[in-house]
Every structure is written in structure tokens, then in C-alpha cells.
Design an enzyme around this catalytic site. Structure first.
Site, PDB file in Angstrom:
ATOM      1  CG  HIS C 110      41.151 105.927 -28.265  1.00 57.41           C
ATOM      2  ND1 HIS C 110      41.148 106.962 -29.173  1.00 57.41           N
ATOM      3  CD2 HIS C 110      41.127 106.510 -27.040  1.00 57.41           C
ATOM      4  CE1 HIS C 110      41.125 108.114 -28.520  1.00 57.41           C
ATOM      5  NE2 HIS C 110      41.103 107.878 -27.231  1.00 57.41           N
ATOM      6  CG  ASP C 183      46.373 102.847 -29.572  1.00 54.97           C
ATOM      7  OD1 ASP C 183      47.243 103.353 -28.838  1.00 54.97           O
ATOM      8  OD2 ASP C 183      45.189 103.228 -29.589  1.00 54.97           O
ATOM      9  CD  GLN C 186      45.633 104.621 -21.705  1.00 55.41           C
ATOM     10  OE1 GLN C 186      46.208 104.573 -20.615  1.00 55.41           O
ATOM     11  NE2 GLN C 186      45.005 105.695 -22.141  1.00 55.41           N
ATOM     12  CE  LYS C 209      46.470 108.984 -24.181  1.00 47.69           C
ATOM     13  NZ  LYS C 209      45.182 109.281 -23.572  1.00 47.69           N
ATOM     14  CB  CYS C 347      37.877 108.172 -27.189  1.00 45.57           C
ATOM     15  SG  CYS C 347      37.915 109.954 -26.991  1.00 45.57           S
TER      16      CYS C 347
END
Ligand code: PLP
Ligand code: PLP
Lengths: 142, 389, 389, 142
Positions: C110, C183, C186, C209, C347
């Protein structure tokens, strides 16, 4: 459970007014500064440990609220004659009492009046601050 | 919140300078967002995302007109005053900082308007505060002529309540060619702020002190300055084109809003500003001033309460000490009566050093404050005096 | 939100990868905070501030145990994934950056895990993505041996859904002496993440999220690393002692939390994590996998829908293009049926360049997704095909 | 008000399939690139302005959604023969139409079919992107 008012009236005010061992030592062997950055309170703590490894003298100076001053004052009287491991153990027990992790028992002596403070977490730091300085001091031999 | 009790007593909330209570409209706006149009912004073509985007962009317009009719693109949404100042420190100051550069601050600044400049590598030099609790304007003029990179000054002091003469200071700074950042955290809730005439180059504040939610605040900056500044944070929504070799950036304000912002917070702040806009602000100011004067008299009548010397132009802050009692003890004992005041250094350690006090007690007045709250404070202080008698 | 309509149709929300819908418990927790204990934290001794402080610090403990039982002091509250990565880029990387230093990223990152490193002054070099939508691990091993300063890798791709073998990558990186930032934006909503065994040095994600509010996220970092890092933002609550000459800082995590945080947001995130903890996560994962497989079949049956090649270990993302129709047009026409999907580059411009596609359509699956939602998507796509026929 | 489906079916799909002036010019006098960073769409626009200051030829290339392509395609046909100030004025009118600031009128010609898009603000950018590129191009004389 004592209210804050009772706590102040029973012991805190008295020590605030006439703190024990509020002085510098002649020949300290350990010292440290404690600070509560959120309120700006400061304590300067000095200890003299004798040849046998027992705390012979404790003195403190600084400025702070009545709770921290009373706590420091009572700490200085409670430490006399203890070995360093014993002093650290007392610090742990005191911390546990104030964070509600332990009930008061005889081993805490007069310090157990602080139990009432456990209901006021923001003030717990005021009472434990001198004890944090103690832990620090025992690491910094002069 | 103002209908609740504290320690079993009806709450007397006198800590609005730390964080304001929220009108129902603010809570409702946020709940409505989460319940009807919760979606990310600027990226979806479906209706919920579209509504979220419109609400978010609409908030920018609301804030722009609230601040006197500046351009919406000059409004950057941040977490609060602190982040706004850090953004300017890192993106405006640091890239062009030379060794020995310094920022002119004041002795009454909040840590948020001191530490970011230091972290950016600049020295901070303060304009002194007079015994009356005002800025020494002669000193300010002199210091401005000595070549600071920036003047960073608080609009209204969170400790003294002093309203600083920003227009005058900004004019001096302009003469000296020094840009001006104004920390409006305590001002926007009390004063009408018109950035088209104030003379500042940057202005910032926090939503949570303006009857809005936590997590959102505003940085306003002159467009030329914002445009010339490199981005500070990188991520989604602030880019034009990304590659491993070379990335280009979106225009202002997006350049400064990397990643998913606090969408609900921005919508809550929009509602807070609408709520404030629907009030009679002149009447509120008069109400606050009346209470402030009444509060001073009530405190003086207690005996043993020492108020700090502050000027008459004030955002309704009462700061004091109590003879023989440490501020923390005072606040704890007042808390027993359900009275919420702040004790400590209020994030102004340098000012407290200037005053020769490690800590003080602060009561702050808001639109929802009533005379009865101040009477309760005075009664509480009498009890404190008894405990310490 | 899931009970509302969109464009007059019952809403079919398939954009959880952009932002998740919130359980009622999250909204209630935030409203309760504002209504009963709204006050600033860490500074007041009165009950409301005390409750706010306890709730805030309690959330740190909730998050620490949610992440496998790390130390609460290793949890730093930030605005979201983007801010977390910028913090590490500015505070971990930049202070020790030498010319020519580079960060190893991946082709599926991302923008939030590319641009911050570039802004900190480092080059970014990507681990390639295979035609099957996976990281090329041999290339990763080789690149790790060439001396990057950091490996910055996504746990689960927001475009492909690929779940990367983080433990394996972290072990390779450890061998090469390269620290690892993951990261998890998600991943945390779909996988149980245990940071005590994963091998990462930094891990971060966004609350919005994870069924929590906007404006809040988490950076976890190993204590030794956090302690060695200078603060990034300056202001209240992160200091020990402030003067114009010299300022000292509070211990972690406070050093990294300058100013008033999004208190309500943190409390909302705490509620979201409690809500998730009360669910049967294995059952949710099974439900999501079943739907994901059903979704693939439904899409393939439409005809003219081209799914991206992705591995079977997937967080439930369906990304595709429609022959002859641009993704934006597809999403707009689906929107007419109340179907919320994302169209664009998500993104991940570099990944899209790798795929040779300017944009794609993405539908993402969540615990509250039903088979009917995917059937609606398939039916909608048939209609899109007719419009473009 | 036309629905999105009707909008597509009436005109957008047709221009998407057979865009007018989808080519490079031999001797452009002005050019610019337009981009919608949120979706990655790109348009390359070229113009030839003749000696009298009128737009003689317009060509575009690039990739984008049907809306942006149809908008670019119809823009190229609408511009022919206009002076630069006239072209800019048309751009302003088109922008006003799509942001709901102005009703459709005859001066917009066929462009007025885009009015229906005003109800879909996220797509407005797709339609205005080629017009932004036009503004840019008129600033960049080759
Ligand atoms: C993989 C990934 N990383 C980072 C981000 C950025 O998160 P945020 O915008 O909440 O900071 C996202 C979400 O957009 C994402 O999916
Ligand atoms: C004058 C002033 N400046 C800055 C701040 C910092 O605001 P925040 O903590 O919301 O970033 C405050 C509030 O604490 C303040 O009163």
C-alpha cells in the site's frame, strides 16, 4: 473504606506538616531524584547504608503534595534497619497495596493507611513516587 | 455528562480548558455517520462513500467560514493542536533550518508550542511574561528584530487565561519579516476568530476543546506557505503518482492528510461548529465574563486562596493556590464534592517556573457553567481549608 | 449501517477492506464515554478524568493481550496504519539514515508502506510479486542479503488478499540482521496475530478496519527499539521536564503520544477488540473462506469477469476486471443496485503497474457478509455486462 | 433526471466505444496531461491553435473510464473553432453544470447530457478531468 477526607485527617496532614527525616544526610551512600512529571512534584532522597548492608539513615527533601510528602516521610521511618533486598520487597508490597493487588497485612505496619488511596488511581502515583526514587537510589551507589 | 454525578455528588465541571463537554448534536452527528454512511472517503463511487466524502469536505467549508472566511483548501485536519504545531515544525521549519536558528516563543506557552520546535532542531527563546500575567511587548519587539525564524505564540493562555494582542504582535512580526504561528487551543471556544484580518500565518486548535470530539483538530495556514511546504506524512490520499523511484504529491490540503483521517471526528467537529454558530456568542461571552468576575470575588472571599495576577481580558480562567495546601491535595478534596478542577503545571512548566510555583489549581468557565458551580467551588475550598486547618 | 438502504436499495456492503462497519457495542462505548466520563486523561485527579484515564490505559492492556500478550508499554496509539509507519520512518529510520540507505518493500505494498520511507530519505526497492500473486521469496532472500535498513511488508494485501508468510520472511530477515515492519491493516480483522511468535519488530494497523472507529490505530514495537528511538512529535504528556534550554522525555509509550489522543476512539477500539474476542474467530474464518470460494464461482459464472490470480490463503478479497468496462464504470453501475465495491488502484499503484492494469474492482468479505450479498454482486455484474453489451 | 444506467446507455457507451479525435496531432501547439490520482486514469491532450487564435484541431489519448473518455471525446468536438477565451469559458460552464451551480442551457450543446452526473459527485471528477487538462494545456504553449 476511608474517604479521602478521613485519609487526610488521620495521617497525611500530620506528616505533611511535620515530615520525618526532612533533611540532607552528612555522608549518604545512595541517592536519587524522583519526579512526577504530570504535576511537577520532586523528591530528593538520600540513604546511608552501613557496613552490614543495613539502611542506617534516610533523608528526603523536595516539594510535593501532602500525599507524596507523607508517603516519603513514612517511608523514611519504615526503612531504618532494613537490608536492601528487604527495602525493595517493602517497596513491592507497598506498590501492590496501592494498586489493589494485595490486601493490607501486618508486614506493612503503619504504611497500610495508604490502602484507602487505591480507590483514587490518579493519586496513587503521588504515594508511590518516593518509593520509585528509593528503587532508583538503590541502583546508584555514590 | 453534565447530568451525571461524580463521587455520588452532582457533577460540577470546571475543567473545560482541558476538554469541553459535547452538545448532543455532536454525539448524534457521529452516531448518524456510523449508522448511515460509514465508509471511507475520497475513494468510493458508491453512495455511502460519496456521502462520507461530501460530509468530510463540507466540514472543511464549515471550518473555513467559522475562521472568518478563509479558503477551504487552507484547512488541514489533524489530530489536534499538538499535531498541527508538529506539522509546521517538521514541514515548514525543519527543511530550511540552519544551525543556530531559533524560534521566538513566550514564557506562557503550552509545552505543545515549545517542544515541537526543539525536536525540529531549533532553539526556543521566550518573550517574558510580566508580573501582571501579560506578554512584555517591548521585549517581543526587540527579540523579533534579532532574527527569529518564527514567532510561535498562544492566543489565550491555558494557565492564566490572558488573551494576547495577536494582531499587534503579528504586525510587529510582519515588520520584522517573521512569520507567526498562533496556538488558538484556548481561544476559539471563547473569541470570534477572523483569520482574514488577524495577521497570523498559521493558526491551530483542537476539536475537543471546541465542544467537538477527541482525535480531531485544525491547522490553518496561508496557501502560499502550505503549497511551498513538503509533505510531512506519506501514505494514501496525499499522492499524485507513486513509484519506487519517484513519487509526486496531491495539492493542498490533501498533501498533508495522509491516510484515513478521523472521518467521524471531522463530522463531529463540523456539528460542534454548527452548534456554536447557532448560539449567541456575544451573550455567551457576557455570561462567561460575569461568571469570571463573580468567581474572582467568591474565591477572594474564601480566605487563604491566592489568585494568580492576570489581565482583565481573559477567557474565563481562574487559577489559584491555597495557603498551606498543595494543588493536588486541593483538587482531590474538591473531587470528594464532585467538583472537577485541574491541578498541576497544566503543561506550562516554564510559566510555573516564572511564577515560582510548582503547580496551581485551575477552574475554567464555559457556556454551560452556572453561578452555582462557582459557589460550589468556593464552598469546597472552605472545606479544604478546614481539613488543612 | 447494514440495515440502511443505498440508492433506494437495501445496502450490499462489500467494501470492508476500505473500512469496516461497527458493532453497536463500539458506538455505545464511545457515546457512554462522552456522556459519563468525558474528560482529558493523565492530568486530572477528579473522577471523570480518572475514569477516562483508566479506560484509556485499559485499552492498552486489551490491545496488548489481543496481539498475543505483548507488553502494554509496547502499544502506541496513533491515528492509523499510515501514522504508525510514518512514526517508524521518522523516528526509527531517519535519525540514523546514511546516503544510499534503502528499505526493502514489496511490489504489493500500500502507498502507506512506500511513501513514508521515501519521505524519510530512503530509497525503496521492491520484492517482486509472482504471476500467482505471491511474494517471490527467493528474491526476498537475495535482496535481504544486500543490506537494506529495514524490511517493510504487508501481512495481507489489500488488493490481492494474499496472506504473506511473515514468520518465514521475518526469520530470513533476522538471519540477515534486518529489522521487520509489518503492515497488518488487512490482517488483524481476519487472522489471529501473535506478536510474541511472529518475529516482527514493528506491527501496525488501523482501528477503522478492525470494526473500530476512525481516528485510531496501533503501532506495536519491541520495547528495546521503542526505547532507543527519539520522540517524533512533541507536546503535552510526552515530556518529563520542559525548559527553553533542555527538555527530557517520558518513558514509552508516552514518549510517542504527544498531546491529547483520540480518547473516545481508543475506547471505541477497545470495545471493538472486546467484541471480536467474544466471537468464535475460527467459525468466522470458516464462514469467510466459504463465502470467498462461493464468490469466486459466482464471479466466474458471470462471463467476462476476469479475477486476478491470487493464492488460496486469502483474507477474503475478490479483485477483478470486467471485459470492456472500466472499473469505475462497473462500480458506478453496481452502486445503482445498492452494491458497494471499490474501484481504482486501491492505493497500490506499483502493484497495478505490475499487473498491467490501471485499476481494478474489489469486493471484500467480512463476518457480516452473506451469500446473498455475493449473489447480488453477480447479478449486478450481469447487468453491467448488458449495459456495455 | 436520468439514472446512471440511462446516462451510460444514451451517450457514454457510444463515445467510449468510438471516441472522436482519439489520436495524436501532427503539429500540436499546446498539450497537457490530465490525471485522476484517485483512480489512475490518464489523458494526454493536444491542441493546434491556428494563426487567428482559434482551435483548429484537438486530439486525446490515454486510458480511463467511459465517463472520462466520453467527456474527452465530446470535448474535442465541442472545442473546434473556438478562441482560447471561449474555450475556457466553456470549461467553466461545464464545471458549473456538473457541480450543480448552473442549469443546462443551449450554450452547452450536447455536453448537457452530463448534467445527470451532478448527482454522483465522485464521478464528476471523471468528467471534468479532460477539461482540467484543457485549462492546463492552454497555459503550456509548445
Ligand atoms: C494494507 C494497507 N495498509 C495501509 C493502509 C492505510 O490505512 P489507514 O488509511 O487507515 O492509515 C490500508 C488501508 O487503506 C491498507 O489496506
Ligand atoms: C494553549 C494550549 N495549547 C495546546 C494544547 C494542546 O492541545 P491538544 O492536547 O489537544 O493537542 C492545549 C491543551 O492542552 C492548550 O491549552
Amino acid at each position: 473504606m476511608a474517604t479521602m477526607d478521613e485519609l487526610y485527617q488521620s495521617v497525611i496532614i500530620e506528616h505533611d506538616r511535620s515530615p520525618r527525616n526532612f533533611r540532607r544526610l552528612e555522608a549518604p551512600t545512595h541517592q536519587a531524584d524522583g519526579r512526577n512529571p504530570l504535576c511537577g512534584d520532586e523528591v530528593h532522597l538520600e540513604l546511608r547504608v552501613d557496613e552490614e548492608g543495613r539502611i542506617a539513615e534516610v533523608g528526603f527533601q523536595g516539594r510535593g503534595c501532602a500525599v507524596s510528602k507523607a508517603s516519603a516521610s513514612m517511608m523514611t521511618t519504615a526503612l531504618g534497619g532494613r537490608t536492601l533486598p528487604e527495602a525493595l520487597e517493602l517497596a513491592d508490597r507497598f506498590q501492590a497495596l496501592l494498586t489493589g493487588k494485595r490486601e493490607a497485612d501486618a508486614s506493612l505496619g503503619k504504611l497500610k493507611v495508604f490502602q484507602g488511596l487505591a480507590a483514587y488511581p490518579m493519586r496513587v502515583k503521588c504515594a508511590t513516587m518516593p518509593w520509585h526514587a528509593l528503587r532508583e537510589a538503590l541502583r546508584i551507589e555514590l | 455528562m453534565l447530568r451525571t454525578t461524580s463521587r455520588g455528588k452532582p457533577i460540577v465541571y470546571l475543567d473545560t480548558a482541558a476538554s469541553a463537554q459535547k452538545p448532543q448534536a455532536v454525539l448524534d452527528a457521529m452516531t448518524r455517520f456510523y449508522e448511515t454512511s460509514n465508509a471511507n472517503i475520497h475513494r468510493g463511487v458508491y453512495q455511502a462513500s460519496e456521502q462520507a466524502t461530501l460530509a468530510y469536505d463540507g466540514a472543511r467549508e464549515t471550518l473555513a467560514s467559522f475562521l472568518g472566511g478563509v479558503a477551504p483548501e487552507e484547512i488541514v485536519f489533524v489530530r489536534g493542536t499538538t499535531e498541527a504545531i508538529n506539522l509546521v515544525a517538521q514541514s515548514f521549519l525543519r527543511p530550511t533550518l540552519r544551525p543556530d536558528d531559533w524560534v521566538l516563543v513566550t514564557e506562557m506557552e503550552h509545552h505543545a508550542n515549545i517542544v515541537p520546535w526543539q525536536l525540529a532542531g531549533a532553539r526556543t527563546v521566550p518573550v517574558p511574561v510580566t508580573d501582571g500575567g501579560e506578554l512584555d511587548l517591548d521585549a517581543a519587539r526587540r527579540l523579533l528584530s534579532e532574527g527569529p525564524r518564527l514567532l510561535a505564540v498562544v492566543h489565550a493562555s491555558n494557565t492564566l487565561g490572558t488573551i494576547n494582542p495577536i494582531a499587534e504582535l503579528a504586525a510587529m512580526a510582519r515588520n520584522a519579516g517573521v512569520p507567526v504561528l498562533v496556538d488558538g487551543a484556548q481561544a476559539v471556544g471563547h473569541l470570534a476568530v477572523d483569520l482574514t484580518t488577524l495577521g497570523a500565518d498559521f493558526y491551530c486548535f483542537s476539536g475537543h476543546k471546541l465542544f467537538g470530539p477527541t482525535g480531531v483538530g485544525v491547522l490553518w495556514g496561508r496557501r502560499e506557505l502550505l503549497e511551498a511546504m513538503p509533505p510531512w506524512q506519506g501514505g494514501g490520499d496525499m499522492i499524485d503518482h507513486v513509484s519506487f523511484e519517484r513519487t509526486t504529491f496531491a495539492p493542498v490540503p490533501h498533501k498533508f492528510e495522509a491516510g484515513t483521517p478521523d472521518i467521524a471526528g471531522v463530522i463531529g467537529l463540523d456539528a460542534a461548529v454548527h452548534w456554536l454558530g447557532a448560539q449567541d456568542r456575544t451573550a455567551i461571552a457576557a455570561h462567561e465574563e460575569t461568571l469570571w468576575r463573580a468567581g474572582r470575588e467568591l474565591l477572594d472571599a474564601v480566605g487563604g486562596v491566592v489568585r494568580l495576577a492576570v489581565p482583565d481580558r481573559n477567557v474565563g480562567i481562574l487559577t489559584f493556590t491555597v495557603d498551606g495546601a498543595h494543588p493536588h491535595d486541593v483538587a482531590s478534596l474538591l473531587d470528594q464534592d464532585g467538583i472537577c478542577v485541574r491541578a498541576g503545571h497544566h503543561c506550562t512548566q516554564p510559566l510555573h517556573r516564572r511564577l515560582g510555583l510548582p503547580a496551581t489549581v485551575r477552574a475554567s468557565i464555559a457556556p454551560y457553567t452556572a453561578l452555582a458551580d462557582l459557589e460550589a467551588l468556593a464552598a469546597g475550598l472552605r472545606r479544604v481549608r478546614q481539613v488543612f486547618a
